[in-house]
Write a protein that holds these residues in place. Structure first.
Motif, PDB file in Angstrom:
ATOM      1  N   GLY A 129       0.889  -1.199   0.022  1.00 49.01           N
ATOM      2  CA  GLY A 129       0.033   0.009  -0.185  1.00 49.01           C
ATOM      3  C   GLY A 129       0.972   1.206   0.026  1.00 49.01           C
ATOM      4  O   GLY A 129       2.042   1.299   0.397  1.00 49.01           O
ATOM      5  N   LYS A 130       0.394   2.133  -0.235  1.00 43.61           N
ATOM      6  CA  LYS A 130       1.166   3.502  -0.458  1.00 43.61           C
ATOM      7  C   LYS A 130       1.530   3.940   0.775  1.00 43.61           C
ATOM      8  O   LYS A 130       3.036   4.389   0.709  1.00 43.61           O
ATOM      9  CB  LYS A 130       0.294   4.915  -1.078  1.00 43.61           C
ATOM     10  N   LYS A 131       1.120   3.987   1.844  1.00 41.40           N
ATOM     11  CA  LYS A 131       1.545   4.854   2.864  1.00 41.40           C
ATOM     12  C   LYS A 131       2.483   3.425   3.877  1.00 41.40           C
ATOM     13  O   LYS A 131       3.476   3.876   4.108  1.00 41.40           O
ATOM     14  CB  LYS A 131       0.532   5.112   3.890  1.00 41.40           C
ATOM     15  N   LEU A 132       1.912   2.455   3.903  1.00 38.07           N
ATOM     16  CA  LEU A 132       2.919   1.435   4.657  1.00 38.07           C
ATOM     17  C   LEU A 132       3.867   0.983   3.952  1.00 38.07           C
ATOM     18  O   LEU A 132       5.048   0.845   4.497  1.00 38.07           O
ATOM     19  CB  LEU A 132       1.855   0.385   4.795  1.00 38.07           C
ATOM     20  N   GLY A 133       3.847   0.944   2.505  1.00 37.09           N
ATOM     21  CA  GLY A 133       5.046   0.668   1.784  1.00 37.09           C
ATOM     22  C   GLY A 133       6.160   1.683   1.943  1.00 37.09           C
ATOM     23  O   GLY A 133       7.392   1.281   2.086  1.00 37.09           O
ATOM     24  N   LEU A 134       5.882   2.808   1.933  1.00 39.22           N
ATOM     25  CA  LEU A 134       6.797   4.022   2.423  1.00 39.22           C
ATOM     26  C   LEU A 134       7.384   3.766   3.671  1.00 39.22           C
ATOM     27  O   LEU A 134       8.647   3.855   3.928  1.00 39.22           O
ATOM     28  CB  LEU A 134       5.982   5.393   2.165  1.00 39.22           C
ATOM     29  N   TYR A 135       6.452   3.518   4.702  1.00 41.62           N
ATOM     30  CA  TYR A 135       7.151   3.564   6.007  1.00 41.62           C
ATOM     31  C   TYR A 135       7.956   2.300   6.305  1.00 41.62           C
ATOM     32  O   TYR A 135       8.901   2.437   6.970  1.00 41.62           O
ATOM     33  CB  TYR A 135       5.788   3.359   6.715  1.00 41.62           C
ATOM     34  N   ILE A 136       7.602   1.248   5.344  1.00 41.04           N
ATOM     35  CA  ILE A 136       8.629   0.004   5.509  1.00 41.04           C
ATOM     36  C   ILE A 136       9.748  -0.003   4.767  1.00 41.04           C
ATOM     37  O   ILE A 136      10.906  -0.135   5.345  1.00 41.04           O
ATOM     38  CB  ILE A 136       7.680  -1.324   5.074  1.00 41.04           C
ATOM     39  N   VAL A 137       9.792   0.677   3.656  1.00 40.36           N
ATOM     40  CA  VAL A 137      11.007   0.656   2.822  1.00 40.36           C
ATOM     41  C   VAL A 137      11.921   1.719   2.799  1.00 40.36           C
ATOM     42  O   VAL A 137      13.099   1.455   3.061  1.00 40.36           O
ATOM     43  CB  VAL A 137      10.586   0.429   1.272  1.00 40.36           C
ATOM     44  N   VAL A 138      11.170   2.989   2.874  1.00 38.76           N
ATOM     45  CA  VAL A 138      12.078   4.082   2.842  1.00 38.76           C
ATOM     46  C   VAL A 138      13.116   4.178   4.038  1.00 38.76           C
ATOM     47  O   VAL A 138      14.297   4.596   4.001  1.00 38.76           O
ATOM     48  CB  VAL A 138      11.188   5.465   2.468  1.00 38.76           C
ATOM     49  N   PRO A 139      12.440   4.189   5.240  1.00 45.23           N
ATOM     50  CA  PRO A 139      13.462   4.420   6.368  1.00 45.23           C
ATOM     51  C   PRO A 139      14.729   3.332   6.393  1.00 45.23           C
ATOM     52  O   PRO A 139      15.833   3.798   6.565  1.00 45.23           O
ATOM     53  CB  PRO A 139      12.791   4.085   7.771  1.00 45.23           C
ATOM     54  N   GLN A 140      14.533   2.119   6.032  1.00 44.72           N
ATOM     55  CA  GLN A 140      15.650   1.222   5.815  1.00 44.72           C
ATOM     56  C   GLN A 140      16.395   1.553   4.699  1.00 44.72           C
ATOM     57  O   GLN A 140      17.554   1.508   4.827  1.00 44.72           O
ATOM     58  CB  GLN A 140      14.889  -0.297   5.595  1.00 44.72           C
ATOM     59  N   GLN A 141      15.915   1.640   3.449  1.00 44.02           N
ATOM     60  CA  GLN A 141      16.723   2.133   2.362  1.00 44.02           C
ATOM     61  C   GLN A 141      17.685   3.579   2.689  1.00 44.02           C
ATOM     62  O   GLN A 141      18.822   3.417   2.299  1.00 44.02           O
ATOM     63  CB  GLN A 141      15.994   2.455   1.072  1.00 44.02           C
ATOM     64  N   LEU A 142      17.078   4.561   3.274  1.00 44.50           N
ATOM     65  CA  LEU A 142      17.781   5.680   3.584  1.00 44.50           C
ATOM     66  C   LEU A 142      18.885   5.217   4.636  1.00 44.50           C
ATOM     67  O   LEU A 142      20.040   5.799   4.391  1.00 44.50           O
ATOM     68  CB  LEU A 142      16.975   6.614   4.080  1.00 44.50           C
TER      69      LEU A 142
END
Length: 483
Positions: free
Chosen positions: A141-154
């Motif tokens: 999903g748009k929000k959950l996907g961001l919360y899961i992936v972006v912090p880890q990738q950054l």
């Protein structure tokens, strides 16, 4: 619509496009409904044109003309780096059996998860997932996907850039001390600043294709210094009274050193965080999807990775035993000219690696500014963003230059999830393999091993940082190695 806009522009040359179009609609007697419909279409078209301009400006999507060999040397540059120099040290903390086993299993698992990433890039016909977080958004999903992936990738990409700042500075210091052993000693802080100065220039290269030459040079350097590392170790010969047992005198020390070594190995297999962004630069059609050349490049890269990692890890540990340093080049002191050359190669390589990992970060920040905060996509935005980022990573690297502790902590805390098991979770969420089938079991095994790796190596790396911090004085010199 195009004819209407042309007529409007010709009739009112001194007005904006919107004003000209509005005046023309009044002149020709548009009804209110017709006017509203046209304005709605006009706004949509204007929005699409802005989106297109932004995509052509952003670093990841600006050009899609890369070849398969771009994929090969981008992946080599992303993966082979600081990690390979720490592998003999990791072996000394793991021992022969566990060390070789974990190194081999990691190679197999990460090749499998990298294949998953390549396959998922275009799994929806007509759509490309150009960024890791876009794939996460599709799965969760748009929000959950961001919360899961972006912090880890950054954290992965910023963490790598910090570690490479330390690696580049340390290798420059070693080069200086080797070629001029009688010269006055210079603090590590200044060498990190010298290394960072290069990136204040190179970081303004606009996209992945513009750094392809740098990436090629970096991949050649990585293979070269890896070869020098194991060849010089062979030339040095097995050291007198070499020992292969665990060096720590306590069970707690041995255990936490083991955990930290797991993180070092995880750090060594770290190319997944930029693989979708690399694949985004390759052209794709239904007849010739990008996954074909991308996978060809990945296979070539992984063969070279094996030729770099296994000889360095095994031969380095064989020669020096548990006395090997956290950077194999520090253990190698002679011949001086060869060790100096290897350290210079490391510097050139991590310059390229820094840029590979920084580019997705630049893309995220610039996307946020121009899409959310409506900044105009121009050179000033890029100049400020990239200079501030380089300065930030330089500052953190100068403040916390704990090389082996950083490898273990970042390797476990963020590399294990994004490399070992997040691709498997994404695959299962999207592909939904048959329960208890081969794919289902394979992915769950990778997830279980990745979770263990993440938890254990994070503990080991954090303990290592705490121990070295006790003897380190900020902005003074290199941290004293712990016993």
């Amino acid at each position: 619509m195009e004819n209407l806009e042309n007529e409007a522009l010709n009739g009112h040359p001194n007005s904006s496009l919107a004003e000209k179009t509005n005046d023309y609609m009044i002149d020709v007697g548009f009804t209110k409904q017709e006017k509203n419909n046209y304005e709605s279409n006009f706004e949509i078209q204007e929005k699409l044109e802005r989106e297109k301009r932004i995509d052509e400006w952003l670093p990841i999507t600006s050009k899609r003309n890369a070849k398969w060999w771009y994929s090969a040397f981008h992946n080599i540059t992303a993966m082979v780096g600081a990690g390979v120099l720490g592998l003999p040290y990791a072996m000394s903390k793991l021992g022969w059996g566990p060390g070789v086993t974990i190194l081999t299993i990691s190679w197999i698992i990460t090749l499998y998860t990298l294949w998953q990433m390549v396959e998922m890039h275009e799994m929806i016909p007509g759509k490309r997932f150009d960024r890791y977080h876009e794939l996460g958004q599709h799965a969760f999903g748009k929000k959950l996907g961001l919360y899961i992936v972006v912090p880890q990738q950054l954290v992965v990409e910023i963490g790598v850039n910090i570690v490479y700042m330390v690696t580049g500075g340390t290798s420059l210091q070693k080069f200086h001390n080797t070629v001029c052993s009688s010269c006055k000693k210079i603090k590590l802080t200044y060498f990190i600043m010298i290394f960072a100065s290069v990136h204040f220039v190179l970081s303004h290269l606009p996209n992945f294709n513009s750094i392809s030459g740098l990436s090629l040079a970096a991949s050649v350097m990585s293979f070269s210094y890896s070869t020098i590392s194991w060849a010089a170790s062979i030339d040095k010969g097995i050291q007198e009274n070499v020992q292969y047992g665990y060096k720590s005198h306590s069970k707690a020390g041995t255990t936490f050193d083991f955990f930290n070594a797991l993180g070092t190995i995880a750090f060594a297999y770290a190319g997944h965080n930029v693989v979708l962004e690399i694949q985004a630069t390759i052209p794709s059609t239904p007849q010739k999807p990008s996954k074909v050349p991308m996978w060809r490049g990945v296979v070539v890269a992984y063969i070279i990775v094996a030729f770099c990692y296994f000889p360095v890890a095994i031969i380095g540990y064989l020669v020096f035993g548990n006395e090997v340093k956290d950077n194999i080049l520090i253990s190698l002191e002679k011949p001086k000219w060869l060790i100096a050359t290897a350290n210079l190669f490391v510097v050139i390589h991590v310059i390229g690696s820094y840029q590979i990992y920084a580019m997705p970060v630049f893309d995220m920040i610039e996307t946020l500014l121009v899409k959310k905060f409506k900044f105009e996509p121009n050179k000033l935005v890029r100049f400020v963003v990239r200079n501030v980022y380089v300065a930030f990573t330089m500052f953190i690297a100068i403040t916390f230059p704990f090389f082996d502790g950083l490898l273990g902590f970042f390797g476990g805390f963020v590399f294990a999830p994004t490399t070992y098991f997040l691709p498997c979770i994404l695959w299962m969420a999207i592909k939904k393999p048959k329960k208890f089938g081969l794919s289902w079991w394979t992915n769950w095994i990778c997830i279980a091993l990745g979770l263990c790796l993440m938890i254990l190596s994070s503990l080991g790396g954090l303990r290592r940082i705490i121990i070295e911090a006790k003897t380190y004085k900020f902005y003074s010199s290199t941290p004293s190695p712990s016993n």
